[in-house]
Design a protein around this motif. Sequence first.
Motif, PDB file in Angstrom:
ATOM      1  N   ILE A 374      -9.734   0.968  37.861  1.00 32.96           N
ATOM      2  CA  ILE A 374     -10.864   0.882  38.793  1.00 32.96           C
ATOM      3  C   ILE A 374     -10.593  -0.193  39.849  1.00 32.96           C
ATOM      4  O   ILE A 374     -10.954  -0.041  41.024  1.00 32.96           O
ATOM      5  N   ILE A 377      -8.825   1.131  42.789  1.00 31.78           N
ATOM      6  CA  ILE A 377      -9.693   1.907  43.687  1.00 31.78           C
ATOM      7  C   ILE A 377     -10.568   0.976  44.529  1.00 31.78           C
ATOM      8  O   ILE A 377     -10.768   1.197  45.727  1.00 31.78           O
ATOM      9  N   ASN A 388     -15.971   6.187  41.468  1.00 34.99           N
ATOM     10  CA  ASN A 388     -15.694   7.164  40.419  1.00 34.99           C
ATOM     11  C   ASN A 388     -15.090   8.442  40.979  1.00 34.99           C
ATOM     12  O   ASN A 388     -14.175   9.033  40.389  1.00 34.99           O
ATOM     13  N   LEU A 391     -11.518   7.791  41.786  1.00 38.21           N
ATOM     14  CA  LEU A 391     -10.782   7.632  40.539  1.00 38.21           C
ATOM     15  C   LEU A 391     -10.413   8.993  39.963  1.00 38.21           C
ATOM     16  O   LEU A 391      -9.273   9.219  39.523  1.00 38.21           O
ATOM     17  N   ARG A 395      -6.489  10.414  39.727  1.00 38.47           N
ATOM     18  CA  ARG A 395      -6.006  10.805  38.408  1.00 38.47           C
ATOM     19  C   ARG A 395      -5.639  12.285  38.365  1.00 38.47           C
ATOM     20  O   ARG A 395      -4.652  12.678  37.722  1.00 38.47           O
TER      21      ARG A 395
END
Length: 410
Positions: A374, A377, A388, A391, A395
């Motif tokens: 996190i 980011i 989020n 993220l 990913r």
Amino acid sequence: MKVYLVGGAVRDFLLNLPIKDRDWVVVGSTPEELIQKKFKQVGKDFPVFLHPITSEEYSLARTEKKSGVGYKGFKTYYSKKVTLYEDLMRRDLTINAIAKDKNGVLIDPLNGMKDIQLGLLRHISKDFQDDPLRVLRVARFSAQLSHLGFRIAKETIFLMKNIVKNCELSFLTSHRIWNETKKALNTKTPHMYFFVLKKCNALSVLFPEIDYLYKINYFLFRYYNLGEQFLFSFSNFSKKNFSVDLRFSFFCQFLVYYNFLVQKNKFFSHKKIFKDHLIKNMLSRLEIPNFIQNLSIIIANNYFFLHNIFFESSEKIVLLFNRMNIWRNPIKIFKIGILSDFCIFFSECRYNCREKKVGNFLKIVFFILSSVSIQFIIKKGFKGFFINQELIRVRTILLDIYRLKIFLIK
């Protein structure tokens, strides 16, 4: 005052098994005398005391008489006049009614040592059927000792059936049921616990979800039903997996798979489908600890996704990891992999099924996804809700790259 070691400690000593807890019975004493010797009283229904140094339990010799229903419906009597024999007579099985004095001399008025030699779980008297908890205890002892060749006496099975027939099991609390089940799940042959409950007709009362499997026949095999398949699969699974949460989650996995088979396979003789909230109801009914519930629900809700994970998109896999909250409890991914790699039906239940591909894949995916933090980011300038989302995007890209490389290599 005389003190004797009794119960499971003596039994396990004679069986050369590890002794976990030691219980003592005190004959010819009173609560006042024990308190004077610095013992700490903890019992409510009858005096139980903790030794001032060892903290082991010491109980005054007592007798019990049935006065109501359920396992609480007893009147307890204790005094200096209660003998060791009378105290041993109130116990459940002969192998649990052996005492040892301070000199190591064994006292066995009910022939428990003979039943140990015979490998027999036998009740002491007809008063056995006064306590419904003994149905679960005998089933648990069967799971605990069956690998040593122990079996249950026919007359004891008869009394267990009487307890079920008289609806005494309905008075057991969920805490008591789970406590005995948990102990059974920690044994070498936990499947015997459910086998015995089925044999004495208690399974339909305590675990109707498992009992119903016995009503589902598969026409390709004569006398073949899913209940027997459950015990066979569970026995094989338990040989290499010893934790209670894994073993219990196996139930849920089997039930989900059973639902799928009954719906899709024309060879099954029954078409009744359990509702979606079946497993949640079972978990809440038994008051199972949260860490076991969590793993069981994950397996139930994501069973088919996990078994088809190689055909799912990378984004869906990332979202699955988020839903399972793997990041706070990484060990969970290993347990999910173990459950996903186990063949539970129409196989020899071997661990080379699918060459453990799902479990290995999940570990690799976790390693890849957890490499994106996190903090990374946030440093890029994302805030709030968008952290989020970014993220997930990063990913997903990394997982796509890995899967593409694997595809090209193959």
